[in-house]
Design a protein around this motif. Structure first.
Motif, PDB file in Angstrom:
ATOM      1  N   GLY A  37       0.681  -1.379  -0.152  1.00 20.48           N
ATOM      2  CA  GLY A  37      -0.267  -0.318  -0.105  1.00 20.48           C
ATOM      3  C   GLY A  37       0.691   1.201  -0.220  1.00 20.48           C
TER       4      GLY A  37
ATOM      5  N   GLU B  33       0.596   4.397  -2.691  1.00 18.94           N
ATOM      6  CA  GLU B  33       0.859   5.697  -2.466  1.00 18.94           C
ATOM      7  C   GLU B  33       2.029   6.833  -2.782  1.00 18.94           C
ATOM      8  OE1 GLU B  33       0.873   9.090  -0.745  1.00 18.94           O
ATOM      9  OE2 GLU B  33       1.889   7.285  -0.605  1.00 18.94           O
TER      10      GLU B  33
ATOM     11  N   ILE C 219      -6.300   4.834  -3.850  1.00 22.65           N
ATOM     12  CA  ILE C 219      -6.161   3.749  -3.044  1.00 22.65           C
ATOM     13  C   ILE C 219      -7.147   2.831  -4.248  1.00 22.65           C
ATOM     14  CG2 ILE C 219      -8.160   4.891  -2.446  1.00 22.65           C
ATOM     15  CD1 ILE C 219      -6.011   2.442  -0.714  1.00 22.65           C
TER      16      ILE C 219
ATOM     17  N   ALA D 263      -4.828  -0.139  -5.147  1.00 23.13           N
ATOM     18  CA  ALA D 263      -4.306  -0.850  -4.062  1.00 23.13           C
ATOM     19  C   ALA D 263      -5.188  -1.478  -4.436  1.00 23.13           C
ATOM     20  CB  ALA D 263      -3.771   0.003  -3.342  1.00 23.13           C
TER      21      ALA D 263
ATOM     22  N   THR E 242      -3.296  -3.572   3.184  1.00 25.55           N
ATOM     23  CA  THR E 242      -2.943  -2.856   1.491  1.00 25.55           C
ATOM     24  C   THR E 242      -3.666  -1.325   1.805  1.00 25.55           C
ATOM     25  OG1 THR E 242      -3.251  -4.074   0.037  1.00 25.55           O
ATOM     26  CG2 THR E 242      -3.756  -2.825  -0.682  1.00 25.55           C
TER      27      THR E 242
ATOM     28  N   TYR F 148      -1.885   2.039   2.688  1.00 27.97           N
ATOM     29  CA  TYR F 148      -1.421   3.202   1.527  1.00 27.97           C
ATOM     30  C   TYR F 148      -1.994   4.573   1.976  1.00 27.97           C
ATOM     31  CZ  TYR F 148      -3.461   5.791  -1.862  1.00 27.97           C
ATOM     32  OH  TYR F 148      -3.656   6.977  -3.049  1.00 27.97           O
TER      33      TYR F 148
END
Length: 212
Positions: free
Chosen positions: A23, A27, A33, A36, A133, A137
């Motif tokens: 994550g 980013e 997001i 991800a 994840t 993020y």
């Protein structure tokens, strides 16, 4: 279900950490997001997800993507061979189980009897990865830092699982795998040894009756 949760505790710790690393990587490269989440839900292949970020940042041809994916995930073909009979007894659930067969999950289910415990272990592990994840993020968004070397976290988890399996005292299968891998490494070089190693390990375990 409770049994499955207990069995997945070690993977939970690793997957939340590794999912977080993924994550953070997503980013830090400027993706949303949703990218991800999409990858963790529909790709769900740790090493390949890390590699995919590099492909998205520096695009390559479809043929190169195919070769990269095959070289990273070829070992799953051999995992699948050893799980053909257990999965066959799981009805429609086997479709998800084929998809969710990761390295760490395989290490947990290889000695399990066919049944719902295997299925629960597999979806729980993916949930841990997705949770990690999302956490990673937003953590990376709040506290930016260097992601240099973050890909090594996958290797670290493999080492932890190996050490955990030593506690089960199943020494012979583990050291057979190490020996076969070492021989293939010497013969085929680091670039090409993985597939021959997997073939050798499946054959060796099959001769010992370890492959179901």
């Amino acid at each position: 279900m409770r049994e499955s949760i207990v069995k997945t505790v070690s993977v939970m710790a690793g997957y939340i950490f590794l999912g977080s690393a993924f994550g953070i990587l997503v980013e830090s490269n400027g993706f949303s997001i949703w990218v991800a989440l999409f990858m963790s839900i529909f790709i769900y292949a740790g090493s390949m997800q890390f590699a995919t970020i590099g492909v998205l940042v520096n695009p390559i041809s479809l043929i190169q993507v195919f070769i990269l994916t095959l070289s990273i995930n070829a070992r799953h073909l051999f995992y699948g061979i050893s799980m053909l009979k257990p999965f066959k007894k799981m009805g429609l659930k086997k479709l998800y189980m084929i998809f969710a067969l990761t390295d760490e999950t395989y290490s947990l289910i290889i000695n399990e009897k066919p049944g719902d415990t295997i299925f629960h272990i597999m979806w729980l592990n993916q949930c841990y990865w997705i949770i990690g994840t999302v956490f990673g993020y937003f953590f990376g968004k709040m506290i930016p830092f260097s992601t240099a070397g973050i890909e090594f976290s996958m290797t670290a988890l493999f080492l932890v699982i190996f050490m955990d399996k030593l506690k089960d005292k199943q020494y012979l299968p583990m050291f057979m795998g190490l020996l076969i891998s070492a021989i293939c490494l010497l013969i085929f070089s680091p670039q090409y040894f993985i597939i021959p190693s997997m073939i050798g390990i499946v054959i060796a375990l099959g001769l010992r009756g370890e492959v179901k």
